[in-house]
Write an enzyme that holds these catalytic residues in place. Structure first.
Site, PDB file in Angstrom:
ATOM      1  N   CYS A   2      53.962  13.253  56.174  1.00 42.24           N
ATOM      2  CA  CYS A   2      55.075  12.771  56.984  1.00 42.24           C
ATOM      3  C   CYS A   2      54.596  12.652  58.424  1.00 42.24           C
ATOM      4  O   CYS A   2      53.504  13.104  58.763  1.00 42.24           O
ATOM      5  CB  CYS A   2      56.237  13.758  56.948  1.00 42.24           C
ATOM      6  N   ARG A  27      52.674   6.962  58.027  1.00 45.79           N
ATOM      7  CA  ARG A  27      52.486   8.278  57.417  1.00 45.79           C
ATOM      8  C   ARG A  27      53.519   8.570  56.325  1.00 45.79           C
ATOM      9  O   ARG A  27      53.437   9.583  55.633  1.00 45.79           O
ATOM     10  CB  ARG A  27      52.576   9.371  58.491  1.00 45.79           C
ATOM     11  N   TRP A  71      57.473  11.096  53.797  1.00 49.54           N
ATOM     12  CA  TRP A  71      56.843  10.720  52.526  1.00 49.54           C
ATOM     13  C   TRP A  71      57.243  11.837  51.577  1.00 49.54           C
ATOM     14  O   TRP A  71      56.733  12.958  51.645  1.00 49.54           O
ATOM     15  CB  TRP A  71      55.322  10.643  52.693  1.00 49.54           C
ATOM     16  N   ASN A  97      56.262  18.743  58.755  1.00 48.50           N
ATOM     17  CA  ASN A  97      55.274  17.983  57.982  1.00 48.50           C
ATOM     18  C   ASN A  97      54.387  18.990  57.276  1.00 48.50           C
ATOM     19  O   ASN A  97      53.823  19.875  57.921  1.00 48.50           O
ATOM     20  CB  ASN A  97      54.426  17.118  58.926  1.00 48.50           C
ATOM     21  N   GLY A  98      54.262  18.859  55.953  1.00 52.73           N
ATOM     22  CA  GLY A  98      53.415  19.788  55.196  1.00 52.73           C
ATOM     23  C   GLY A  98      54.142  20.225  53.949  1.00 52.73           C
ATOM     24  O   GLY A  98      55.117  19.604  53.535  1.00 52.73           O
ATOM     25  N   GLU A 452      33.637   4.244  38.925  1.00 50.02           N
ATOM     26  CA  GLU A 452      34.464   4.164  40.126  1.00 50.02           C
ATOM     27  C   GLU A 452      33.625   3.737  41.341  1.00 50.02           C
ATOM     28  O   GLU A 452      34.073   2.954  42.172  1.00 50.02           O
ATOM     29  CB  GLU A 452      35.167   5.517  40.355  1.00 50.02           C
ATOM     30  N   LYS A 456      34.432   0.403  43.511  1.00 53.39           N
ATOM     31  CA  LYS A 456      34.659   0.422  44.953  1.00 53.39           C
ATOM     32  C   LYS A 456      33.739  -0.558  45.647  1.00 53.39           C
ATOM     33  O   LYS A 456      34.141  -1.319  46.514  1.00 53.39           O
ATOM     34  CB  LYS A 456      34.423   1.849  45.474  1.00 53.39           C
ATOM     35  N   GLU A 459      34.681  -4.246  44.827  1.00 55.22           N
ATOM     36  CA  GLU A 459      36.001  -4.605  45.347  1.00 55.22           C
ATOM     37  C   GLU A 459      35.957  -4.987  46.828  1.00 55.22           C
ATOM     38  O   GLU A 459      36.597  -5.941  47.239  1.00 55.22           O
ATOM     39  CB  GLU A 459      36.937  -3.402  45.145  1.00 55.22           C
ATOM     40  N   HIS A 475      20.106  -0.498  26.042  1.00 57.41           N
ATOM     41  CA  HIS A 475      20.623  -1.256  24.898  1.00 57.41           C
ATOM     42  C   HIS A 475      21.091  -2.646  25.329  1.00 57.41           C
ATOM     43  O   HIS A 475      22.116  -3.127  24.863  1.00 57.41           O
ATOM     44  CB  HIS A 475      21.752  -0.476  24.213  1.00 57.41           C
ATOM     45  N   LYS A 574      47.694  -4.259  46.916  1.00 61.59           N
ATOM     46  CA  LYS A 574      47.710  -2.807  46.737  1.00 61.59           C
ATOM     47  C   LYS A 574      48.419  -2.416  45.444  1.00 61.59           C
ATOM     48  O   LYS A 574      48.016  -1.504  44.750  1.00 61.59           O
ATOM     49  CB  LYS A 574      48.391  -2.158  47.952  1.00 61.59           C
TER      50      LYS A 574
HETATM   51  O1  M6R Z   1      48.761   1.981  41.743  1.00 57.87           O
HETATM   52  P1  M6R Z   1      47.832   2.124  40.574  1.00 57.87           P
HETATM   53  O2  M6R Z   1      46.997   3.372  40.631  1.00 57.87           O
HETATM   54  O3  M6R Z   1      48.524   1.989  39.260  1.00 57.87           O
HETATM   55  O4  M6R Z   1      46.828   0.902  40.709  1.00 57.87           O
HETATM   56  C1  M6R Z   1      45.880   0.654  39.704  1.00 57.87           C
HETATM   57  C2  M6R Z   1      44.811  -0.278  40.184  1.00 57.87           C
HETATM   58  O5  M6R Z   1      45.356  -1.518  40.547  1.00 57.87           O
HETATM   59  C3  M6R Z   1      44.065   0.296  41.391  1.00 57.87           C
HETATM   60  O6  M6R Z   1      43.548   1.558  41.103  1.00 57.87           O
HETATM   61  C4  M6R Z   1      42.901  -0.617  41.805  1.00 57.87           C
HETATM   62  O7  M6R Z   1      41.930  -0.609  40.805  1.00 57.87           O
HETATM   63  C5  M6R Z   1      42.340  -0.153  43.144  1.00 57.87           C
HETATM   64  N1  M6R Z   1      42.634  -1.127  44.150  1.00 57.87           N
HETATM   65  C6  M6R Z   1      40.868   0.067  43.124  1.00 57.87           C
HETATM   66  O8  M6R Z   1      40.413   0.506  44.360  1.00 57.87           O
END
Ligand code: M6R
Length: 579
Positions: A2, A27, A71, A97-98, A452, A456, A459, A475, A574
């Site tokens: 928050c 926040r 939040w 906040n916390g 992952e 990253k 992306e 393989h 997002k």
């Molecule tokens: O909000 P979500 O965790 O369900 O989103 C899933 C994916 O769209 C999300 O993790 C996406 O792969 C990220 N932008 C990767 O960094």
């Protein structure tokens, strides 16, 4: 997470506090509220965003004010759970906040003493404790109250009978701004930058009393002095807390994020449902799916329980079996594919649980149970701190379903994650930024870590990167290896180390340069890798976190070096709310 702000000064507090909350909105934006102290304390609080606040709805004069933008963690986002919270007499107002970890027992005790609670939050207990200990001196009451609080807090308190604000800080950020005839207190410097650049960053245990011109800082019962600093950030940059990008800021929050997400008390009811389920299935997309895969390895290793993990968009092609326990993991809680599987599972008679960062999100409304990651708002499109929080929540669940070795060994993990933020990845960045293709490899739980890491990097840099199980490269993908195709190997001190090292030798002999992440002092790895990144010493399974943090930094720094739009990579959003 928050945002809070307090103001004591020569101006009308209302507009300063409202303006400050607008700057703190990143926040948390579930609800907002403020208290202005004139002849009495006037409070306004509301579900929704401060940016939608209509100033004609509320006016109060006074030169003291506190405000909050929320939040939600404890209690759904609604008017009553918005801050400020008041004591029973309506004379004391607080914003917080916390997370107060022992709030449930304190609340029970206060109720038995006759206090009336009006919200579901952990924070409200602070107002009632202040009421209990107030005997004409707000500073003493705050000092006494903090003795009873476990957890993290930045608190601002007002009392109708006093013309000052009292603040306290423990593990949640709180900074003072020292202006000309005015003093500010806030979660970060953004709200005060237009008034002053002279700030004091408070320390844990600090309790502060201030009005427009006097300031007293106490710590452990003694007066202390804290150096002020001059900040030269411009207001726009400071919205990102001084970081160039939200992604970097969010990575830097990870030490706290892990702590907040890991330390929660799972409800016995769903824990026993998981234990008794015929089958446990995790569904998620992208980063969330990778967190699910890590859960699978940990459950097998620590709890001896098999877990099925499915990409949500594919899971709908399998029929959920009644008797299964389905865990839908999603940062946003709004991902359409994940939501669809959850609904399908629900109507097939499965027990369902959501693991999410957003209270009140769609998956929490569908699932039978919800677990919150409490990572605070994640603004950058690339998921970073939410991944760490998902893994932390899963680790805590594994802990609960096994013999609790993780929680015992994780007490110092906060510091270890902080060390990761200092790790030098420059040589690795130079190697990655020139590549057209990369592989990321690992074994066991480090295979999803490498998935992952690759996600990253691709992306936000737009370089093609694939995560692969280290033993599987031979393989087929071996035909792609050459001197222009670096391989990032995640090889910590783990049962898989010896096999990883022979896989790295095989890769090296096909000409690919290797960037290896491994235990500090691993001479073999240092010798065979072209670039060696030592991992800070972590407790068992803590390398899952350390290597993930470092791969996030590698992706971030490579993207910056390539001039990419880090927070808003092309073609992405997002929250993906279409199937
Ligand atoms: O909000 P979500 O965790 O369900 O989103 C899933 C994916 O769209 C999300 O993790 C996406 O792969 C990220 N932008 C990767 O960094």
């Amino acid at each position: 997470m928050c945002g809070i702000i307090g103001y004591a000064g020569r101006r009308e507090a209302g507009p300063v506090v409202v303006g400050g909350l607008k700057k703190l909105e990143y926040r948390g934006y579930d609800s907002f509220g403020f208290a202005i102290s004139g002849s009495k304390i006037a409070v306004y609080k509301k579900n929704g965003r401060i940016s939608d606040f209509n100033e004609s709805e509320f006016s109060a004069n006074g030169s003291l004010g506190i405000g909050h933008t929320r939040w939600a963690t404890h209690g759904v986002p609604d008017d009553k759970n918005a801050h400020p919270h008041m004591d029973c007499s309506g004379k004391i107002a607080i914003v917080h906040n916390g997370i107060i970890e022992n709030y449930a027992e304190l609340r029970k005790e206060l109720i038995s003493e006759g206090h009336i609670f009006t919200s579901d939050t952990d924070s409200e207990i602070i107002a009632h404790l202040l009421e209990k200990y107030y005997d004409g001196d707000l500073l003493s009451a705050v000092t006494k109250t903090t003795e009873f609080l476990d957890g993290a807090y930045a608190i601002l308190a007002l009392c109708e009978d006093e013309k000052r604000i009292v603040a306290a800080r423990q593990s949640s950020p709180l900074v003072l701004g020292i202006g000309d005839g005015e003093i500010f207190a806030s979660s970060d410097i953004t709200p005060m930058l237009e008034y002053t650049q002279k700030v004091i960053f408070l320390e844990d245990g600090d309790i502060v009393s201030f009005d427009k011109s006097s300031l007293l800082i106490m710590n452990a019962g003694k007066e202390v002095s804290r150096e002020s600093e001059l900040i030269d950030w411009d207001i726009d940059a400071a919205r990102k807390g001084g970081f160039d990008h939200f992604m970097l800021k969010e990575i830097y929050e990870e030490p706290d994020v892990f702590y907040n997400a890991f330390y929660f008390e799972p409800e016995e009811e769903f824990v026993s449902k998981i234990r008794d389920a015929d089958e446990i299935t995790v569904v998620g997309c992208g980063t969330s799916y990778h967190a699910g895969l890590i859960f699978r390895y940990l459950m097998e290793e620590y709890a001896g329980m098999p877990v099925r993990v499915e990409i949500a968009s594919e899971a709908s092609y399998f029929k959920p079996r009644p008797g299964s326990f389905i865990i839908a993991v999603s940062q946003s809680g709004e991902t359409a594919d994940t939501l669809a599987v959850l609904r399908q599972a629900k109507s097939a008679g499965c027990t369902t649980m959501a693991v999410t960062n957003v209270c009140g999100s769609s998956i929490t409304r569908v699932a039978d149970y919800s677990l919150f990651m409490r990572a605070g708002p994640e603004i950058s499109v690339a998921a970073t701190k939410s991944f760490i929080a998902q893994v932390a929540v899963f680790m805590r669940l594994v802990d609960e379903l096994s013999d609790k070795t993780l929680s015992e060994s994780f007490t110092g993990i906060h510091r270890v994650i902080e060390e990761c933020l200092m790790v030098d990845v420059d040589a690795a960045v130079s190697m990655c930024k020139g590549a057209k293709n990369l592989f990321f490899i690992g074994r066991g739980a480090y295979y999803p870590v490498s998935l992952e890491g690759a996600l990253k990097l691709k992306e936000i840099t737009y370089i093609h990167a694939e995560g692969y199980p280290a033993g599987e490269l031979k393989h087929g993908p071996f035909s792609l290896l050459d001197e222009d195709t670096p391989v990032v190997a995640v090889c910590p001190e783990h049962d898989s180390r010896a096999l990883m090292i022979s896989n790295i030798r095989e890769i090296k002999s096909r000409g690919s340069p290797v960037i290896a992440l491994g235990g500090a002092g691993d001479i073999d790895l240092e010798e065979i890798a072209d670039v060696f990144i030592p991992l800070p010493k972590a407790p068992e399974s803590g390398d899952i976190i350390t290597s993930s943090v470092i791969l996030q930094l590698l992706a971030y720094r490579t993207a910056v070096a390539m001039g990419r739009d880090v927070d808003k990579p092309r073609n992405l959003a997002k929250s993906v709310t279409v199937v």
